[in-house]
Design a protein around this motif. Structure first.
Motif, PDB file in Angstrom:
ATOM      1  N   GLY A  31       4.555  -8.474 -16.570  1.00 13.61           N
ATOM      2  CA  GLY A  31       5.321  -8.936 -15.182  1.00 13.61           C
ATOM      3  C   GLY A  31       4.242  -9.767 -14.645  1.00 13.61           C
ATOM      4  O   GLY A  31       3.776 -10.936 -13.539  1.00 13.61           O
ATOM      5  N   VAL A  32       4.060  -8.333 -13.729  1.00 14.72           N
ATOM      6  CA  VAL A  32       2.978  -8.780 -12.289  1.00 14.72           C
ATOM      7  C   VAL A  32       1.936  -9.238 -12.728  1.00 14.72           C
ATOM      8  O   VAL A  32       2.025  -9.425 -12.193  1.00 14.72           O
ATOM      9  CB  VAL A  32       3.211  -7.054 -12.324  1.00 14.72           C
ATOM     10  CG1 VAL A  32       1.384  -7.144 -11.394  1.00 14.72           C
ATOM     11  CG2 VAL A  32       3.772  -6.203 -11.995  1.00 14.72           C
ATOM     12  N   GLY A  33       0.847  -9.457 -14.463  1.00  8.48           N
ATOM     13  CA  GLY A  33       0.094 -10.056 -14.742  1.00  8.48           C
ATOM     14  C   GLY A  33      -0.214 -11.512 -14.800  1.00  8.48           C
ATOM     15  O   GLY A  33      -0.514 -12.073 -13.774  1.00  8.48           O
ATOM     16  N   ALA A  34       1.426 -11.848 -14.995  1.00  6.33           N
ATOM     17  CA  ALA A  34       1.761 -12.904 -15.591  1.00  6.33           C
ATOM     18  C   ALA A  34       1.655 -13.714 -14.446  1.00  6.33           C
ATOM     19  O   ALA A  34       1.308 -14.620 -13.864  1.00  6.33           O
ATOM     20  CB  ALA A  34       2.466 -13.250 -16.604  1.00  6.33           C
ATOM     21  N   ILE A  61      -4.227  -7.360 -16.621  1.00  2.01           N
ATOM     22  CA  ILE A  61      -3.649  -6.739 -16.922  1.00  2.01           C
ATOM     23  C   ILE A  61      -3.007  -6.812 -17.946  1.00  2.01           C
ATOM     24  O   ILE A  61      -2.297  -5.864 -17.943  1.00  2.01           O
ATOM     25  CB  ILE A  61      -2.702  -6.846 -14.939  1.00  2.01           C
ATOM     26  CG1 ILE A  61      -3.492  -6.172 -13.584  1.00  2.01           C
ATOM     27  CG2 ILE A  61      -1.214  -6.068 -15.046  1.00  2.01           C
ATOM     28  CD1 ILE A  61      -2.734  -6.478 -12.729  1.00  2.01           C
ATOM     29  N   VAL A  62      -2.575  -8.029 -18.019  1.00  4.65           N
ATOM     30  CA  VAL A  62      -1.910  -8.973 -19.184  1.00  4.65           C
ATOM     31  C   VAL A  62      -1.969  -7.924 -20.412  1.00  4.65           C
ATOM     32  O   VAL A  62      -1.496  -7.308 -21.383  1.00  4.65           O
ATOM     33  CB  VAL A  62      -1.051 -10.186 -19.478  1.00  4.65           C
ATOM     34  CG1 VAL A  62      -0.440 -10.668 -20.146  1.00  4.65           C
ATOM     35  CG2 VAL A  62      -0.226 -10.417 -18.057  1.00  4.65           C
ATOM     36  N   GLY A 173       5.926  -8.919  -7.544  1.00  3.82           N
ATOM     37  CA  GLY A 173       4.876  -7.742  -7.842  1.00  3.82           C
ATOM     38  C   GLY A 173       3.123  -8.704  -8.077  1.00  3.82           C
ATOM     39  O   GLY A 173       2.379  -8.277  -7.389  1.00  3.82           O
ATOM     40  N   GLY A 174       3.454 -10.160  -8.256  1.00  7.17           N
ATOM     41  CA  GLY A 174       2.473 -10.989  -8.246  1.00  7.17           C
ATOM     42  C   GLY A 174       1.759 -11.170  -6.799  1.00  7.17           C
ATOM     43  O   GLY A 174       0.926 -11.298  -6.496  1.00  7.17           O
ATOM     44  N   ILE A 175       3.149 -11.378  -6.335  1.00  5.99           N
ATOM     45  CA  ILE A 175       2.354 -11.392  -4.844  1.00  5.99           C
ATOM     46  C   ILE A 175       1.395 -10.447  -4.088  1.00  5.99           C
ATOM     47  O   ILE A 175       0.989 -10.778  -3.272  1.00  5.99           O
ATOM     48  CB  ILE A 175       3.339 -11.796  -3.148  1.00  5.99           C
ATOM     49  CG1 ILE A 175       4.008 -13.203  -4.020  1.00  5.99           C
ATOM     50  CG2 ILE A 175       2.743 -11.697  -2.473  1.00  5.99           C
ATOM     51  CD1 ILE A 175       2.992 -14.044  -3.617  1.00  5.99           C
ATOM     52  N   GLY A 176       2.176  -9.213  -4.993  1.00  7.64           N
ATOM     53  CA  GLY A 176       1.796  -7.883  -4.069  1.00  7.64           C
ATOM     54  C   GLY A 176       0.215  -8.338  -4.987  1.00  7.64           C
ATOM     55  O   GLY A 176      -1.012  -7.173  -4.155  1.00  7.64           O
ATOM     56  N   VAL A 177      -0.261  -8.393  -5.153  1.00  8.82           N
ATOM     57  CA  VAL A 177      -1.833  -8.195  -6.369  1.00  8.82           C
ATOM     58  C   VAL A 177      -2.695  -8.873  -5.556  1.00  8.82           C
ATOM     59  O   VAL A 177      -3.361  -8.570  -5.832  1.00  8.82           O
ATOM     60  CB  VAL A 177      -1.346  -8.558  -7.827  1.00  8.82           C
ATOM     61  CG1 VAL A 177      -3.239  -8.864  -8.162  1.00  8.82           C
ATOM     62  CG2 VAL A 177      -0.679  -7.261  -8.790  1.00  8.82           C
ATOM     63  N   ILE A 178      -1.964 -10.579  -5.065  1.00  6.42           N
ATOM     64  CA  ILE A 178      -2.586 -11.433  -4.629  1.00  6.42           C
ATOM     65  C   ILE A 178      -3.040 -10.727  -3.122  1.00  6.42           C
ATOM     66  O   ILE A 178      -4.204 -10.444  -2.854  1.00  6.42           O
ATOM     67  CB  ILE A 178      -1.715 -12.849  -4.095  1.00  6.42           C
ATOM     68  CG1 ILE A 178      -2.221 -13.369  -5.585  1.00  6.42           C
ATOM     69  CG2 ILE A 178      -2.766 -13.924  -3.423  1.00  6.42           C
ATOM     70  CD1 ILE A 178      -0.953 -14.762  -5.281  1.00  6.42           C
ATOM     71  N   PHE A 179      -2.151  -9.935  -2.642  1.00  2.65           N
ATOM     72  CA  PHE A 179      -2.148  -9.272  -0.977  1.00  2.65           C
ATOM     73  C   PHE A 179      -3.546  -8.044  -1.159  1.00  2.65           C
ATOM     74  O   PHE A 179      -4.201  -8.141  -0.106  1.00  2.65           O
ATOM     75  CB  PHE A 179      -0.995  -8.578  -0.493  1.00  2.65           C
ATOM     76  CG  PHE A 179      -0.418  -9.340   0.236  1.00  2.65           C
ATOM     77  CD1 PHE A 179      -0.757 -10.148   1.237  1.00  2.65           C
ATOM     78  CD2 PHE A 179       1.078  -9.978  -0.233  1.00  2.65           C
ATOM     79  CE1 PHE A 179      -0.356 -10.762   2.324  1.00  2.65           C
ATOM     80  CE2 PHE A 179       1.652 -10.521   0.999  1.00  2.65           C
ATOM     81  CZ  PHE A 179       1.698 -11.129   1.954  1.00  2.65           C
TER      82      PHE A 179
END
Length: 224
Positions: A31-34, A61-62, A173-179
């Motif tokens: 989910g986070v990677g996608a 990540i995926v 989670g994706g926004i967290g990775v971007i940050f």
């Protein structure tokens, strides 16, 4: 000869023992990677986000994180092909198909971004690869919820809100990775940071509201 352990047949509620920590890790990383891949591509067009590094990280990540956790949970990597055997009737098979499609078209998309000499770099074909990769990424986000919903024997999972929650959590989670990734970049505008903060806040609010509705519905559902 060692005596095999036989579980006693009991007509009562029991906890599920098939899926453990590795599956939870796989669902989370998928989910986070996608989510990071999908949102980075979307915000590239809408807000000028430099998405190449972020999308590549989401893809890794995926492919490595979630894919590795799924394979380890199988016990024998040679049995991986069986997960693809029933896409018409099994959400697990569909999910593996989505992940494979995301990895394949994600790699093609990012290879075209990093290696400008490839035939599909900066072409319509490359744009088609990107669209398919984004659709596959969204499918990866949502399928985990459908896998759980499609288990009527576990009442706590049997709710149509679960796929929506999985998508919301994937986006958060994706926004967290971007940050985190933006910390390594220069020339990040204040407007972009503000936009990301606003999106994250609204995602959290929606997730809390839906989670509350979900828990209330489950509290008044079956004893299971």
């Amino acid at each position: 000869m060692a005596r095999e352990q036989v579980e006693e047949f009991v007509i009562d509620f029991t906890s599920q023992r098939e899926w453990g920590g590795l599956i939870a890790v796989a669902f989370f990383l998928a989910g986070v990677g996608a989510g990071a891949f999908f949102l980075s591509m979307l915000l590239e067009q809408a807000a000028g986000l430099a998405s190449r590094g972020i999308a590549t990280l989401g893809l890794l990540i995926v492919a490595i994180g979630a894919g590795g956790a799924f394979v380890l949970d199988l016990g024998r990597a040679s049995r991986f092909w069986r997960a693809l055997a029933n896409p018409t009737s099994s959400w697990i098979s569909r999910g593996v198909t989505f992940i494979v499609a995301f990895i394949v078209f994600g790699v093609l998309t990012m290879a075209g971004r990093w290696l400008q000499v490839l035939p599909w770099s900066n072409t319509m074909l490359g744009a088609v690869f990107q669209i398919i990769a984004m659709l596959a990424a969204f499918s990866v986000m949502v399928y985990s919820g459908f896998v759980l919903v499609n288990n009527p024997g576990i009442a706590f999972w049997n709710n149509a809100l679960l796929p929506v929650l999985f998508v919301l959590y994937s986006f958060m989670g994706g926004i967290g990775v971007i940050f985190v990734t933006l910390l390594t970049q220069v020339n990040v505008t204040a407007n972009l940071i503000k936009l990301l903060e606003t999106i994250e806040i609204w995602l959290i609010v929606f997730a809390l509201v839906l989670l509350g509705i979900y828990l209330l519905a489950m509290a008044t559902s079956t004893p299971g």
